[in-house]
Design an enzyme around this catalytic site. Structure first.
Site, PDB file in Angstrom:
ATOM      1  N   HIS A 220       0.876  -1.188   0.000  1.00 44.90           N
ATOM      2  CA  HIS A 220       0.000   0.000   0.000  1.00 44.90           C
ATOM      3  C   HIS A 220       0.911   1.235   0.000  1.00 44.90           C
ATOM      4  O   HIS A 220       1.746   1.388  -0.885  1.00 44.90           O
ATOM      5  CB  HIS A 220      -0.914  -0.116   1.222  1.00 44.90           C
ATOM      6  CG  HIS A 220      -2.070   0.834   1.285  1.00 44.90           C
ATOM      7  ND1 HIS A 220      -2.416   1.681   0.276  1.00 44.90           N
ATOM      8  CD2 HIS A 220      -2.978   1.061   2.278  1.00 44.90           C
ATOM      9  CE1 HIS A 220      -3.489   2.388   0.628  1.00 44.90           C
ATOM     10  NE2 HIS A 220      -3.850   2.027   1.854  1.00 44.90           N
ATOM     11  N   HIS A 259      -1.893  -2.249  -9.715  1.00 43.42           N
ATOM     12  CA  HIS A 259      -2.925  -1.692  -8.828  1.00 43.42           C
ATOM     13  C   HIS A 259      -4.129  -2.602  -8.853  1.00 43.42           C
ATOM     14  O   HIS A 259      -4.462  -3.152  -9.909  1.00 43.42           O
ATOM     15  CB  HIS A 259      -3.315  -0.279  -9.295  1.00 43.42           C
ATOM     16  CG  HIS A 259      -3.947   0.519  -8.219  1.00 43.42           C
ATOM     17  ND1 HIS A 259      -5.273   0.380  -7.904  1.00 43.42           N
ATOM     18  CD2 HIS A 259      -3.432   1.449  -7.374  1.00 43.42           C
ATOM     19  CE1 HIS A 259      -5.547   1.204  -6.902  1.00 43.42           C
ATOM     20  NE2 HIS A 259      -4.452   1.860  -6.560  1.00 43.42           N
ATOM     21  N   ASP A 313       2.657   5.719  -6.438  1.00 46.29           N
ATOM     22  CA  ASP A 313       3.910   5.670  -5.684  1.00 46.29           C
ATOM     23  C   ASP A 313       5.157   5.759  -6.561  1.00 46.29           C
ATOM     24  O   ASP A 313       6.231   6.069  -6.062  1.00 46.29           O
ATOM     25  CB  ASP A 313       3.973   4.375  -4.857  1.00 46.29           C
ATOM     26  CG  ASP A 313       2.997   4.420  -3.703  1.00 46.29           C
ATOM     27  OD1 ASP A 313       2.941   5.462  -3.043  1.00 46.29           O
ATOM     28  OD2 ASP A 313       2.284   3.433  -3.493  1.00 46.29           O
TER      29      ASP A 313
HETATM   30  N1  CMC Z   1       5.580  -5.952 -10.689  1.00 39.92           N
HETATM   31  C1  CMC Z   1       5.581  -7.067 -11.441  1.00 39.92           C
HETATM   32  N2  CMC Z   1       4.485  -7.814 -11.627  1.00 39.92           N
HETATM   33  C2  CMC Z   1       3.358  -7.428 -11.034  1.00 39.92           C
HETATM   34  C3  CMC Z   1       3.286  -6.275 -10.249  1.00 39.92           C
HETATM   35  C4  CMC Z   1       4.457  -5.523 -10.082  1.00 39.92           C
HETATM   36  N3  CMC Z   1       4.468  -4.426  -9.341  1.00 39.92           N
HETATM   37  N4  CMC Z   1       2.048  -6.131  -9.756  1.00 39.92           N
HETATM   38  C5  CMC Z   1       1.358  -7.176 -10.234  1.00 39.92           C
HETATM   39  N5  CMC Z   1       2.132  -7.969 -11.001  1.00 39.92           N
HETATM   40  C6  CMC Z   1       1.745  -9.195 -11.667  1.00 39.92           C
HETATM   41  C7  CMC Z   1       1.679 -10.344 -10.659  1.00 39.92           C
HETATM   42  O1  CMC Z   1       2.904 -10.968 -10.488  1.00 39.92           O
HETATM   43  C8  CMC Z   1       0.614 -11.202 -11.254  1.00 39.92           C
HETATM   44  O2  CMC Z   1       1.204 -11.907 -12.331  1.00 39.92           O
HETATM   45  P1  CMC Z   1       0.768 -13.427 -12.667  1.00 39.92           P
HETATM   46  O3  CMC Z   1      -0.696 -13.340 -13.011  1.00 39.92           O
HETATM   47  O4  CMC Z   1       1.650 -13.803 -13.800  1.00 39.92           O
HETATM   48  O5  CMC Z   1       1.021 -14.205 -11.400  1.00 39.92           O
HETATM   49  C9  CMC Z   1      -0.372 -10.207 -11.860  1.00 39.92           C
HETATM   50  O6  CMC Z   1       0.410  -9.040 -12.151  1.00 39.92           O
HETATM   51  C10 CMC Z   1      -1.511  -9.841 -10.902  1.00 39.92           C
HETATM   52  O7  CMC Z   1      -0.927  -9.378  -9.689  1.00 39.92           O
HETATM   53  P2  CMC Z   1      -1.609  -9.420  -8.255  1.00 39.92           P
HETATM   54  O8  CMC Z   1      -0.557  -9.180  -7.224  1.00 39.92           O
HETATM   55  O9  CMC Z   1      -2.467 -10.625  -8.094  1.00 39.92           O
HETATM   56  O10 CMC Z   1      -2.599  -8.195  -8.356  1.00 39.92           O
HETATM   57  P3  CMC Z   1      -3.234  -7.422  -7.156  1.00 39.92           P
HETATM   58  O11 CMC Z   1      -4.474  -6.819  -7.657  1.00 39.92           O
HETATM   59  O12 CMC Z   1      -3.342  -8.216  -5.922  1.00 39.92           O
HETATM   60  O13 CMC Z   1      -2.053  -6.375  -6.939  1.00 39.92           O
HETATM   61  C11 CMC Z   1      -0.800  -4.749  -5.965  1.00 39.92           C
HETATM   62  C12 CMC Z   1      -2.110  -5.078  -6.648  1.00 39.92           C
HETATM   63  C13 CMC Z   1      -0.753  -3.241  -5.819  1.00 39.92           C
HETATM   64  C14 CMC Z   1      -0.748  -5.389  -4.577  1.00 39.92           C
HETATM   65  C15 CMC Z   1       0.401  -5.258  -6.826  1.00 39.92           C
HETATM   66  O14 CMC Z   1       0.333  -4.721  -8.117  1.00 39.92           O
HETATM   67  C16 CMC Z   1       1.741  -4.935  -6.179  1.00 39.92           C
HETATM   68  O15 CMC Z   1       2.190  -5.666  -5.285  1.00 39.92           O
HETATM   69  N6  CMC Z   1       2.424  -3.840  -6.630  1.00 39.92           N
HETATM   70  C17 CMC Z   1       3.673  -3.425  -6.043  1.00 39.92           C
HETATM   71  C18 CMC Z   1       3.405  -2.637  -4.772  1.00 39.92           C
HETATM   72  C19 CMC Z   1       2.833  -1.252  -5.038  1.00 39.92           C
HETATM   73  O16 CMC Z   1       3.325  -0.526  -5.883  1.00 39.92           O
HETATM   74  N7  CMC Z   1       1.804  -0.879  -4.248  1.00 39.92           N
HETATM   75  C20 CMC Z   1       1.194   0.440  -4.324  1.00 39.92           C
HETATM   76  C21 CMC Z   1      -0.234   0.367  -4.779  1.00 39.92           C
HETATM   77  S1  CMC Z   1      -0.880   1.959  -5.282  1.00 39.92           S
HETATM   78  C22 CMC Z   1      -0.876   2.954  -3.915  1.00 39.92           C
HETATM   79  C23 CMC Z   1      -1.702   2.461  -2.806  1.00 39.92           C
HETATM   80  O17 CMC Z   1      -2.874   2.165  -2.967  1.00 39.92           O
HETATM   81  O18 CMC Z   1      -1.164   2.394  -1.704  1.00 39.92           O
END
Ligand code: CMC
Length: 376
Positions: A220, A259, A313
């Site tokens: 987050h 996201h 971010d």
């Molecule tokens: N880098 C590389 N691959 C990614 C990333 C990333 N940052 N985010 C998602 N993916 C890939 C993930 O590996 C998965 O791939 P596969 O289907 O091949 O396994 C696919 O995309 C779906 O990812 P997910 O983690 O299931 O998606 P989610 O909806 O749970 O994730 C998230 C959202 C924000 C937790 C994730 O994108 C993440 O961990 N990002 C990095 C941390 C980040 O930047 N967080 C800030 C969010 S915005 C500000 C806020 O709200 O605080």
């Protein structure tokens, strides 16, 4: 039987009039106004008024709101001593969480939750939080505290308390824009946490304390610090390709990308990108911006098909660095702004409350034998 949805993905758990997000098109509006309009034309104070009142203020309303906020720049008696007795190696997010909680003990009536009272307590935390962070940062650096200056805006005053000198108009405006962009964002995790807590008719301080705790997580608000750490690990633009590809091959997440809601570029990232580029030029940090831009291009090539784009971010890391903020103050900056949004949601939740109490799907055993302890 209701269906179990891991992470509550796609579940609509609240109604709000504060922010609207179209994740497919990359749209964010506060009370119907596109975020780009607000970041170009508004101020953080006006934006908070908008979120809390669901309309823009008149000149006199804005003056009154701003004056009420400035009256709260100073901490209640005893709070300065609390901040300056904390361990100097504490993380600022832990400090902020603990001190927001402590503010409840410095309020003679902390549990009042009638709407106008709750609103005043939200204003207390919004006004006091920057002072807490700035005092702690100066205290841990062994510097004399700089008391707030009520003639300054929220953004100017914070940078003044932190650095001991008034910021340039460009820096203050850049910081103000960051505050506007981070103020609200639908039912994100920390906002949900605040709404869940206040839905028990607990108190504003407890709800905001829980929200700060949620925000610090690396998935987050903590991601902005993760972005900066990654940029620091990459020696030069020439090393970006191998670094990012290595991470993707190991299935590591690239901080600042992806996201739960946006499947297009986060509009806040677009705004911050312009700001980061300009500030990087002004402060001799071109290399930092160039590395960020190169990462974005590789991510576009490699994972955009999965809907992974820069989020708020990603470019806020370069922006905060160029403003002169230390790494562990990045997430607290997110919090200082988001207190505005959390507060609006607390008020919305109280105005038509229904206790949050979802169910868990039990997947364990039934009728299990109780084995006496010496036979296990
Ligand atoms: N880098 C590389 N691959 C990614 C990333 C990333 N940052 N985010 C998602 N993916 C890939 C993930 O590996 C998965 O791939 P596969 O289907 O091949 O396994 C696919 O995309 C779906 O990812 P997910 O983690 O299931 O998606 P989610 O909806 O749970 O994730 C998230 C959202 C924000 C937790 C994730 O994108 C993440 O961990 N990002 C990095 C941390 C980040 O930047 N967080 C800030 C969010 S915005 C500000 C806020 O709200 O605080």
């Amino acid at each position: 039987m209701s269906e179990f949805v891991k992470g509550l993905e796609g579940i609509v758990a609240a109604q709000t009039e504060m922010s609207y997000i179209d994740g497919e098109k990359g749209v964010l509006e506060y009370v119907g106004i596109p975020i780009g309009e607000l970041s170009a034309k508004s101020t953080f104070e006006e934006t908070v008024f908008l979120l809390w009142n669901k309309r823009l203020p008149t000149r006199s309303e804005l003056d009154e709101f701003t004056s009420e906020l400035r009256q709260r720049y100073e901490l209640p008696a005893g709070m300065e001593q609390r901040v300056t007795s904390l361990p100097t190696n504490a993380e600022p997010m832990h400090v902020l969480r603990t001190m927001v909680s402590a503010l409840g003990m410095h309020d003679a009536q902390p549990n009042e939750i009638e709407l106008d009272r709750a609103r005043r307590k939200c204003l207390n935390v919004l006004g006091h939080a920057p002072t807490i962070v700035a005092y702690f940062d100066r205290y841990r650096r062994g510097l004399p505290l700089i008391h707030p200056d009520r003639s300054l805006s929220f953004a100017e005053n914070f940078l003044y308390m932190l650095n001991g000198e008034k910021p340039t108009a460009t820096m203050a405006r850049a910081f103000d824009i960051c505050m506007i962009l981070h103020a609200d964002h639908g039912l994100n995790n920390s906002t949900f946490a605040a709404r869940v807590i206040i839905s028990t008719l607990s108190d504003v301080y407890s709800a905001l304390t829980g929200a700060v705790g949620s925000l610090r997580g690396p998935l987050h608000g903590g991601a902005n610090e993760g972005v900066m750490k990654m940029l620091n690990e990459i020696p030069s633009v020439a090393d970006v390709e191998s670094h990012v590809m290595g991470k993707l091959e190991r299935k590591d997440k690239i901080m600042g990308f992806g996201h739960r809601v946006y499947k297009a570029k986060d509009p806040r990232a677009s705004d911050l990108q312009g700001l980061a580029e300009q500030l990087a030029k002004d402060t001799g940090n071109e290399d930092l911006y160039a590395k960020s831009h190169a990462i974005e291009q590789i991510m576009e090539r490699e994972v955009a098909a999965k809907g992974i784009y820069p989020n708020v971010d990603f470019y806020s890391a370069t922006t905060y660095h160029c403003i002169g903020l230390k790494l562990d103050l990045f997430t607290p900056m997110f919090a200082l702004s988001r207190i505005g949004g959390w507060s609006g949601h607390i008020i919305e939740q109280l105005d038509g409350n229904r206790l949050f109490r979802p169910k868990a799907e039990y997947i364990g055993a039934h009728n299990a034998p109780y084995t006496p302890i010496d036979q296990r």
